[in-house]
Design an enzyme around this catalytic site. Structure first.
Site, PDB file in Angstrom:
ATOM      1  N   HIS B 115      -2.235  35.119  12.639  1.00 17.18           N
ATOM      2  CA  HIS B 115      -1.432  34.390  13.615  1.00 17.18           C
ATOM      3  C   HIS B 115      -1.968  32.972  13.797  1.00 17.18           C
ATOM      4  O   HIS B 115      -3.168  32.778  13.934  1.00 17.18           O
ATOM      5  CB  HIS B 115      -1.459  35.138  14.949  1.00 17.18           C
ATOM      6  N   GLY B 197      -8.494  16.617  29.352  1.00 17.39           N
ATOM      7  CA  GLY B 197      -9.712  16.971  28.649  1.00 17.39           C
ATOM      8  C   GLY B 197     -10.054  16.029  27.509  1.00 17.39           C
ATOM      9  O   GLY B 197      -9.357  15.033  27.262  1.00 17.39           O
ATOM     10  N   PRO B 198     -11.127  16.362  26.819  1.00 15.60           N
ATOM     11  CA  PRO B 198     -11.705  15.467  25.809  1.00 15.60           C
ATOM     12  C   PRO B 198     -10.846  15.356  24.544  1.00 15.60           C
ATOM     13  O   PRO B 198     -10.107  16.283  24.209  1.00 15.60           O
ATOM     14  CB  PRO B 198     -13.039  16.154  25.475  1.00 15.60           C
ATOM     15  N   VAL B 201     -12.726  18.568  19.731  1.00 13.98           N
ATOM     16  CA  VAL B 201     -12.769  20.022  19.915  1.00 13.98           C
ATOM     17  C   VAL B 201     -14.114  20.575  19.500  1.00 13.98           C
ATOM     18  O   VAL B 201     -14.705  20.126  18.523  1.00 13.98           O
ATOM     19  CB  VAL B 201     -11.668  20.773  19.106  1.00 13.98           C
ATOM     20  N   GLY B 202     -14.577  21.550  20.265  1.00 15.03           N
ATOM     21  CA  GLY B 202     -15.751  22.342  19.894  1.00 15.03           C
ATOM     22  C   GLY B 202     -15.269  23.648  19.292  1.00 15.03           C
ATOM     23  O   GLY B 202     -14.094  23.785  18.925  1.00 15.03           O
ATOM     24  N   ALA B 204     -14.631  26.389  20.641  1.00 17.12           N
ATOM     25  CA  ALA B 204     -13.620  27.117  21.425  1.00 17.12           C
ATOM     26  C   ALA B 204     -12.234  26.520  21.214  1.00 17.12           C
ATOM     27  O   ALA B 204     -11.249  27.038  21.731  1.00 17.12           O
ATOM     28  CB  ALA B 204     -13.978  27.113  22.903  1.00 17.12           C
ATOM     29  N   GLY B 205     -12.145  25.432  20.457  1.00 19.47           N
ATOM     30  CA  GLY B 205     -10.848  24.841  20.160  1.00 19.47           C
ATOM     31  C   GLY B 205     -10.184  24.255  21.385  1.00 19.47           C
ATOM     32  O   GLY B 205     -10.850  23.789  22.317  1.00 19.47           O
TER      33      GLY B 205
END
Lengths: 339, 339
Positions: B115, B197-198, B201-202, B204-205
């Site tokens: 998915h 937000g920033p 991406v880290g 955690a996406g």
């Protein structure tokens, strides 16, 4: 309408013990201490006069804590079915008040209808919901039956799970010959002696009070003017004539002379699902060269029975009442009320 | 689990104003003052590790007043769907806690699944139930989206009814290129700039937070090893390719290499009922010489959609969610709680 107070002290269909939200948890398990919720589905011998119907509904709805969930009137049957739910006390009170009201407003000497009946309030079944025991409903039937006899002076027959004689378990047996037979023979025929109340009938007739499992009152109409065909189909599918398990059926006329009806009570759709009943009626009718017109529900159906139809129709791998958003919300809402 | 206190102050799906029990009354009308009930159906990028799934569920269920009604995990999609319901505040808190938990336990750099996804918590839709307004859910999405960005330092995209750019209304558009595309281009590509937000991406996406009407996640499996056929069937039935109104669809592999899946979102079953979707999938598959195996529900379905299937299958004259015992009980139980 259900009140908060009554629900808090009395209402719980099921308990969801799964704080982690796991549907495979104990959602259907029930706590031993769960308070009881019962349904009562009384049938009254009036299906057309709105003022009488409204008065009976209002009498039932006047009880704090008893919810009148549904009414279904049929002019040809000249009969009305109420669905009442709530904790045992309020539901019993609502059933009694409705019975008292019907006794005042319905005269069996002039009542005519397609459906067999013995009284103004013909039948008062109590039904356990969720984890509620059948024994509780049997006790409720006895209590309400005694009260109807004592306060309304009506003969009362205990039936279903509350029956005290085997020949009174089934309503069709109990109702044979109907009100007119009771009027002629109740005083002299020992087999007609009521469980409670006088050995005579007035114009309100007699009432069968009992306890049973949930059932679905399900009708299918046929495109025929021949009542004999509807009766033959009913005979072919009903358990008592060697047909489908847990199915009672009877042929009836409808308001349209070109349409006949197979009227069924499905007493255990886990044994014989609605889809099978419909298919068998369709096949039997086709054998008589007759087409099925439509299905009709009298009163309400449990989610599981309708979900079973959807499961079969769309070949679901797994689908049950717990797949329904409202059912899950109900479990949580009643769990909340019960805390 | 829903608590009494929270439900009393906050919970009502519908109001049944009909004290006389008349089903034609205002059972679906709703009172203007009715407190809000919302659903949240967050999707997480973990479908196999039980300890991760359990931790996320526990985080959501730790909020007093939010009921985790269902969870559905799929190992091939490597994805889990939760269904949470209750008053807005607790549901928002539960969604946030689950998102925070997923951000700690899921690493998108190693996540593989059928998915498409952009984050550990991939999508957080808020859904109005009963008389609750869409506007309330849009506000909830904005509030939770801001909080996820501020406290978890994750990029957040507003989608659906909460979208602030038209190209972000539809998830398939928003998710194009998935996490990997964001990882490469979020800092440099203006079209990928998050709403909150920033711009980085880290592991955690990112997370899509939005508001939408209730939808049914409905899959049909096909007896074929050819993913191309499932994709062709999906293309034929989905609205965006000229197929059925209010249907989104996509072809997927399953755990069984000999079985492919047409996965759909039915966003308005009053326009295109499930039965029609099933029949069209069956026809399209048959045109490829492929048989349908079974249907599957992801999460829960509203009673109305399943009752519609039963109504069509058995030719009911009239059958809706109000014909279901549990739905009527829910109306009364929540009405009681709301008093």
């Amino acid at each position: 309408m259900l009140s908060l107070r009554v629900m808090v002290s009395g209402g719980s269909v099921t308990q969801d013990g799964g704080d982690n939200g796991d549907r495979r948890g104990s959602a259907r398990g029930g706590r031993a201490a769960a308070a009881a919720l019962v349904e009562c589905v009384p049938n009254f011998s009036e299906g057309s006069r709105p003022e009488v119907i409204d008065a009976i509904v209002a009498a039932a709805a006047s009880v704090h804590g008893a919810a009148v969930l549904d009414r279904h009137a049929d002019a040809v049957h000249n009969r009305m079915v109420l669905t009442i739910a709530g904790p045992p006390g309020p539901v019993a009170e609502a059933a009694f008040r409705a019975t008292a009201c019907a006794a005042q407003l319905i005269d069996l000497d002039v009542h005519r209808g397609e459906h067999p009946r013995i009284g103004a309030t013909d039948v008062v079944p109590f039904v356990p919901l969720g984890a509620t025991s059948m024994q509780l409903c049997v006790e409720l039937a006895v209590r309400v039956g005694r009260r109807i006899a004592a306060e309304l002076d009506l003969p009362v027959y205990l039936y279903g799970e509350a029956a005290r004689r085997p020949e009174r378990r089934r309503l069709p047996d109990l109702r044979r010959g109907e009100y007119e037979r009771l009027r002629s023979y109740i005083a002299v025929e020992p087999s007609l002696a009521p469980d409670f109340g006088p050995h005579r009938v007035g114009r309100a007739g007699a009432t069968a009070v009992g306890a049973r499992r949930p059932l679905i009152a399900y009708n299918v109409t046929l495109a025929t003017a021949d009542l004999g065909i509807a009766r033959a189909v009913a005979r072919a599918i009903r358990e008592s004539s060697g047909g489908l398990e847990a199915v009672q059926a009877r042929g009836f006329r409808t308001a349209d002379p070109g349409v006949m009806q197979v009227s069924t009570n499905l007493v255990d759709t886990s044994r014989t699902p609605m889809t099978l009943v419909f298919e068998r009626i369709r096949q039997e009718a086709a054998d008589h060269g007759v087409e099925v017109l439509q299905s009709e529900l009298v009163g309400l159906a449990p989610a599981q029975a309708l979900v079973d139809v959807a499961r079969q129709a769309l070949q679901f791998d797994r689908l049950d009442a717990d797949s329904v958003l409202e059912t899950r919300l109900l479990q949580h809402a009643l769990g909340a009320l019960d805390q």
